[in-house]
Design a protein around this motif. Structure first.
Motif, PDB file in Angstrom:
ATOM      1  N   VAL A 246       8.869   5.752  -2.272  1.00  0.00           N
ATOM      2  CA  VAL A 246       8.557   6.755  -1.264  1.00  0.00           C
ATOM      3  C   VAL A 246       8.142   6.005  -0.009  1.00  0.00           C
ATOM      4  N   ALA A 253       4.459  12.352   2.250  1.00  0.00           N
ATOM      5  CA  ALA A 253       4.732  11.160   1.437  1.00  0.00           C
ATOM      6  C   ALA A 253       3.751  11.064   0.278  1.00  0.00           C
ATOM      7  N   ALA A 254       2.472  11.295   0.548  1.00  0.00           N
ATOM      8  CA  ALA A 254       1.455  11.194  -0.503  1.00  0.00           C
ATOM      9  C   ALA A 254       1.646  12.277  -1.557  1.00  0.00           C
ATOM     10  N   TYR A 257       4.701  11.293  -3.695  1.00  0.00           N
ATOM     11  CA  TYR A 257       4.311  10.159  -4.551  1.00  0.00           C
ATOM     12  C   TYR A 257       3.510  10.659  -5.749  1.00  0.00           C
ATOM     13  N   THR A 269       6.720   4.117  -9.596  1.00  0.00           N
ATOM     14  CA  THR A 269       6.786   4.523  -8.187  1.00  0.00           C
ATOM     15  C   THR A 269       6.123   3.498  -7.283  1.00  0.00           C
ATOM     16  N   LEU A 271       4.789   3.476  -3.157  1.00  0.00           N
ATOM     17  CA  LEU A 271       4.597   4.130  -1.863  1.00  0.00           C
ATOM     18  C   LEU A 271       4.519   3.041  -0.811  1.00  0.00           C
ATOM     19  N   ILE A 351       0.761   1.325  -4.337  1.00  0.00           N
ATOM     20  CA  ILE A 351       0.951   1.503  -2.903  1.00  0.00           C
ATOM     21  C   ILE A 351       1.170   0.127  -2.300  1.00  0.00           C
TER      22      ILE A 351
END
Length: 475
Positions: A246, A253-254, A257, A269, A271, A351
């Motif tokens: 993402v 976006a958050a 995610y 995933t 971010l 992240i």
């Protein structure tokens, strides 16, 4: 944060009830059906055609209804979607509005309107149950249902499935100033439709902003606006160990995610963000006053440089920021992984800060997308393969320039002699007064942030703005 995404009283009017059980006031025109021919409008133009039927145009329809204006007004709304839908791609399970329900499509203009959110709850027998929730922030799913309920009152005035390509000027006998505009569209059957109107409102929203580094013809690259609608067609196996990236640092976006973690319990995933860390939105009471309707007057009256500076100062209320509740949940998820394994490289979800996407291309077998990521500080590059990439990088709001291309030479010129797409305080495009008649015009909605402030693309002031638009157009 007063964002739309991240975005009771029963009326005492004498509304008539339509056959579908919804109320439709005498102040609103009702063209007959979607199959009706509009050739007669070449002789008798519409008073108003709204291009797009999202919340902005819907607020105009409601304000016109509530004003109880002349019932002979001929109004038409053209919408390219096949039915009313609001940010369908971001209707994620459990996602909430980032704006108080009081800032619905009517309350700030007239809390007695039939179209308040509280009356919607009352009509659907949920008023007391919603009250028991003790929140001002409804689920986004419920707010979409509220908007759909509002839109259903005007179904006879909307042509769904029509895409508008151009709005062209029309002169009486081909001479003199422009007295009306010709709206050209294509309906769901591919048939070209041509209608004329004295006034046109363009409320077409934005087009997805996908940076050029991402291939445009690969279905595995999904803009956030289409996420919920298409992700299942790209990632079809709920239990598969997909790897998904993402890109973006804002609320959308958050949310995506976080949604991936529950939608695909075995997926990995990443971010990817350019900043050091995700930032919280500023929705404190004093800061939130920038979304008060009267602030539009204040901002519009400022010199251009001062307006730009003011908008830049307040961007943390809406752009590239995340609500604190979601930030805390994401951090807790990361901490749980750290508890089990201190090596971040082994984490299922992570992240990736201070990182740019340098390139994206299919891998050797075309089974995945190979993403080259570059650390902003060190310049070091790394590569990872993903099954899909969700791009949450916002929107570009310039579609109106294409639709209105044939009217460009009517615009007022700036000091350098160039035509510019400038609007008045009432959102009316500023055409040369010698080229367009006083009783004709085009208004823009949702693309005037540079002059009208951050609330321009949000839900915050739609109720009041809808009333202002009706007053400006109908007097």
């Amino acid at each position: 944060m007063d964002s739309s995404t991240s975005n009771d009283f029963v009326s005492g009017d004498n509304s008539a009830t339509t056959t579908n059980g919804h109320t439709l006031g005498n102040g609103h025109s009702t063209p007959k059906s979607n199959s009706q021919s509009d050739h007669s409008t070449m002789i008798e133009p519409y008073d108003l055609i709204c291009v797009g039927f999202g919340p902005a145009s819907l607020s105009i329809a409601i304000a016109h209804h509530d004003r109880r204006l002349d019932s002979s007004s001929r109004i038409l709304y053209l919408e390219k979607q096949s039915s009313f839908a609001w940010h369908a791609g971001m209707l994620l399970p459990g996602s909430r509005m980032q704006i108080s329900f009081i800032k619905d499509l009517a309350s700030l203009r007239d809390p007695r309107s039939h179209f308040t959110f509280l009356n919607y709850l009352h009509q659907n027998n949920r008023l007391i149950h919603f009250t028991n929730l003790g929140t001002f922030l409804p689920l986004r799913e419920e707010y979409n249902d509220y908007l759909t309920w509002c839109a259903s009152h005007f179904v006879d005035s909307v042509r769904y499935g029509e895409t508008v390509h151009a709005v062209n000027p029309v002169r009486l006998n081909g001479q003199g100033p422009v007295t009306m505009f010709e709206v050209q569209s294509t309906d769901a059957n591919g048939v070209t439709q041509t209608r004329t109107a004295r006034h046109v409102v363009l409320a077409v929203g934005g087009r997805p902003n996908i940076p050029t580094v991402f291939p445009t013809n690969d279905k595995r690259i999904i803009h956030s606006s289409a996420y919920a609608s298409v992700v299942a067609s790209v990632l079809g196996d709920r239990e598969a160990p997909y790897k998904v990236a993402v890109v973006g640092a804002g609320q959308s976006a958050a949310e995506i995610y976080a949604d991936l973690h529950s939608r695909y319990p075995n997926c990995h995933t990443r971010l990817i963000i350019r900043r050091q860390a995700l930032k919280p939105s500023d929705d404190s009471p004093f800061v939130n006053e920038i979304f008060n309707p009267e602030k539009v007057d204040e901002l519009y009256s400022l010199p251009s440089d001062d307006r730009t500076a003011a908008i830049r100062r307040d961007k943390d209320t809406n752009y590239g920021v995340v609500r604190i509740e979601l930030l805390e949940r994401l951090y807790e998820d990361l901490y749980s992984q750290r508890l089990r394994d201190p090596n971040e490289k082994n984490w299922v979800h992570n992240i990736v800060p201070l990182t740019d996407v340098a390139s994206v291309q299919p891998n050797a077998s075309n089974s995945k997308l190979r993403v080259c990521m570059k650390n902003i500080r060190s310049g070091m590059e790394s590569k990872e393969d993903f099954d899909a990439i969700i791009v949450a990088t916002g929107y570009i709001r310039d579609i109106y320039q294409t639709i209105l291309a044939s009217t460009r030479d009517l615009l007022k010129k700036d000091a350098t002699g160039c035509e510019c797409w400038s609007v008045g305080r009432d959102y009316k495009l500023q055409y040369d007064i010698d080229k367009v008649a006083d009783n004709a015009g085009i208004w823009l909605q949702g693309c005037c942030e540079v002059t009208h402030g951050l609330s321009d693309t949000l839900l915050s002031i739609l109720a009041v703005r809808g009333g202002e638009m009706v007053d400006s157009i109908f007097g």
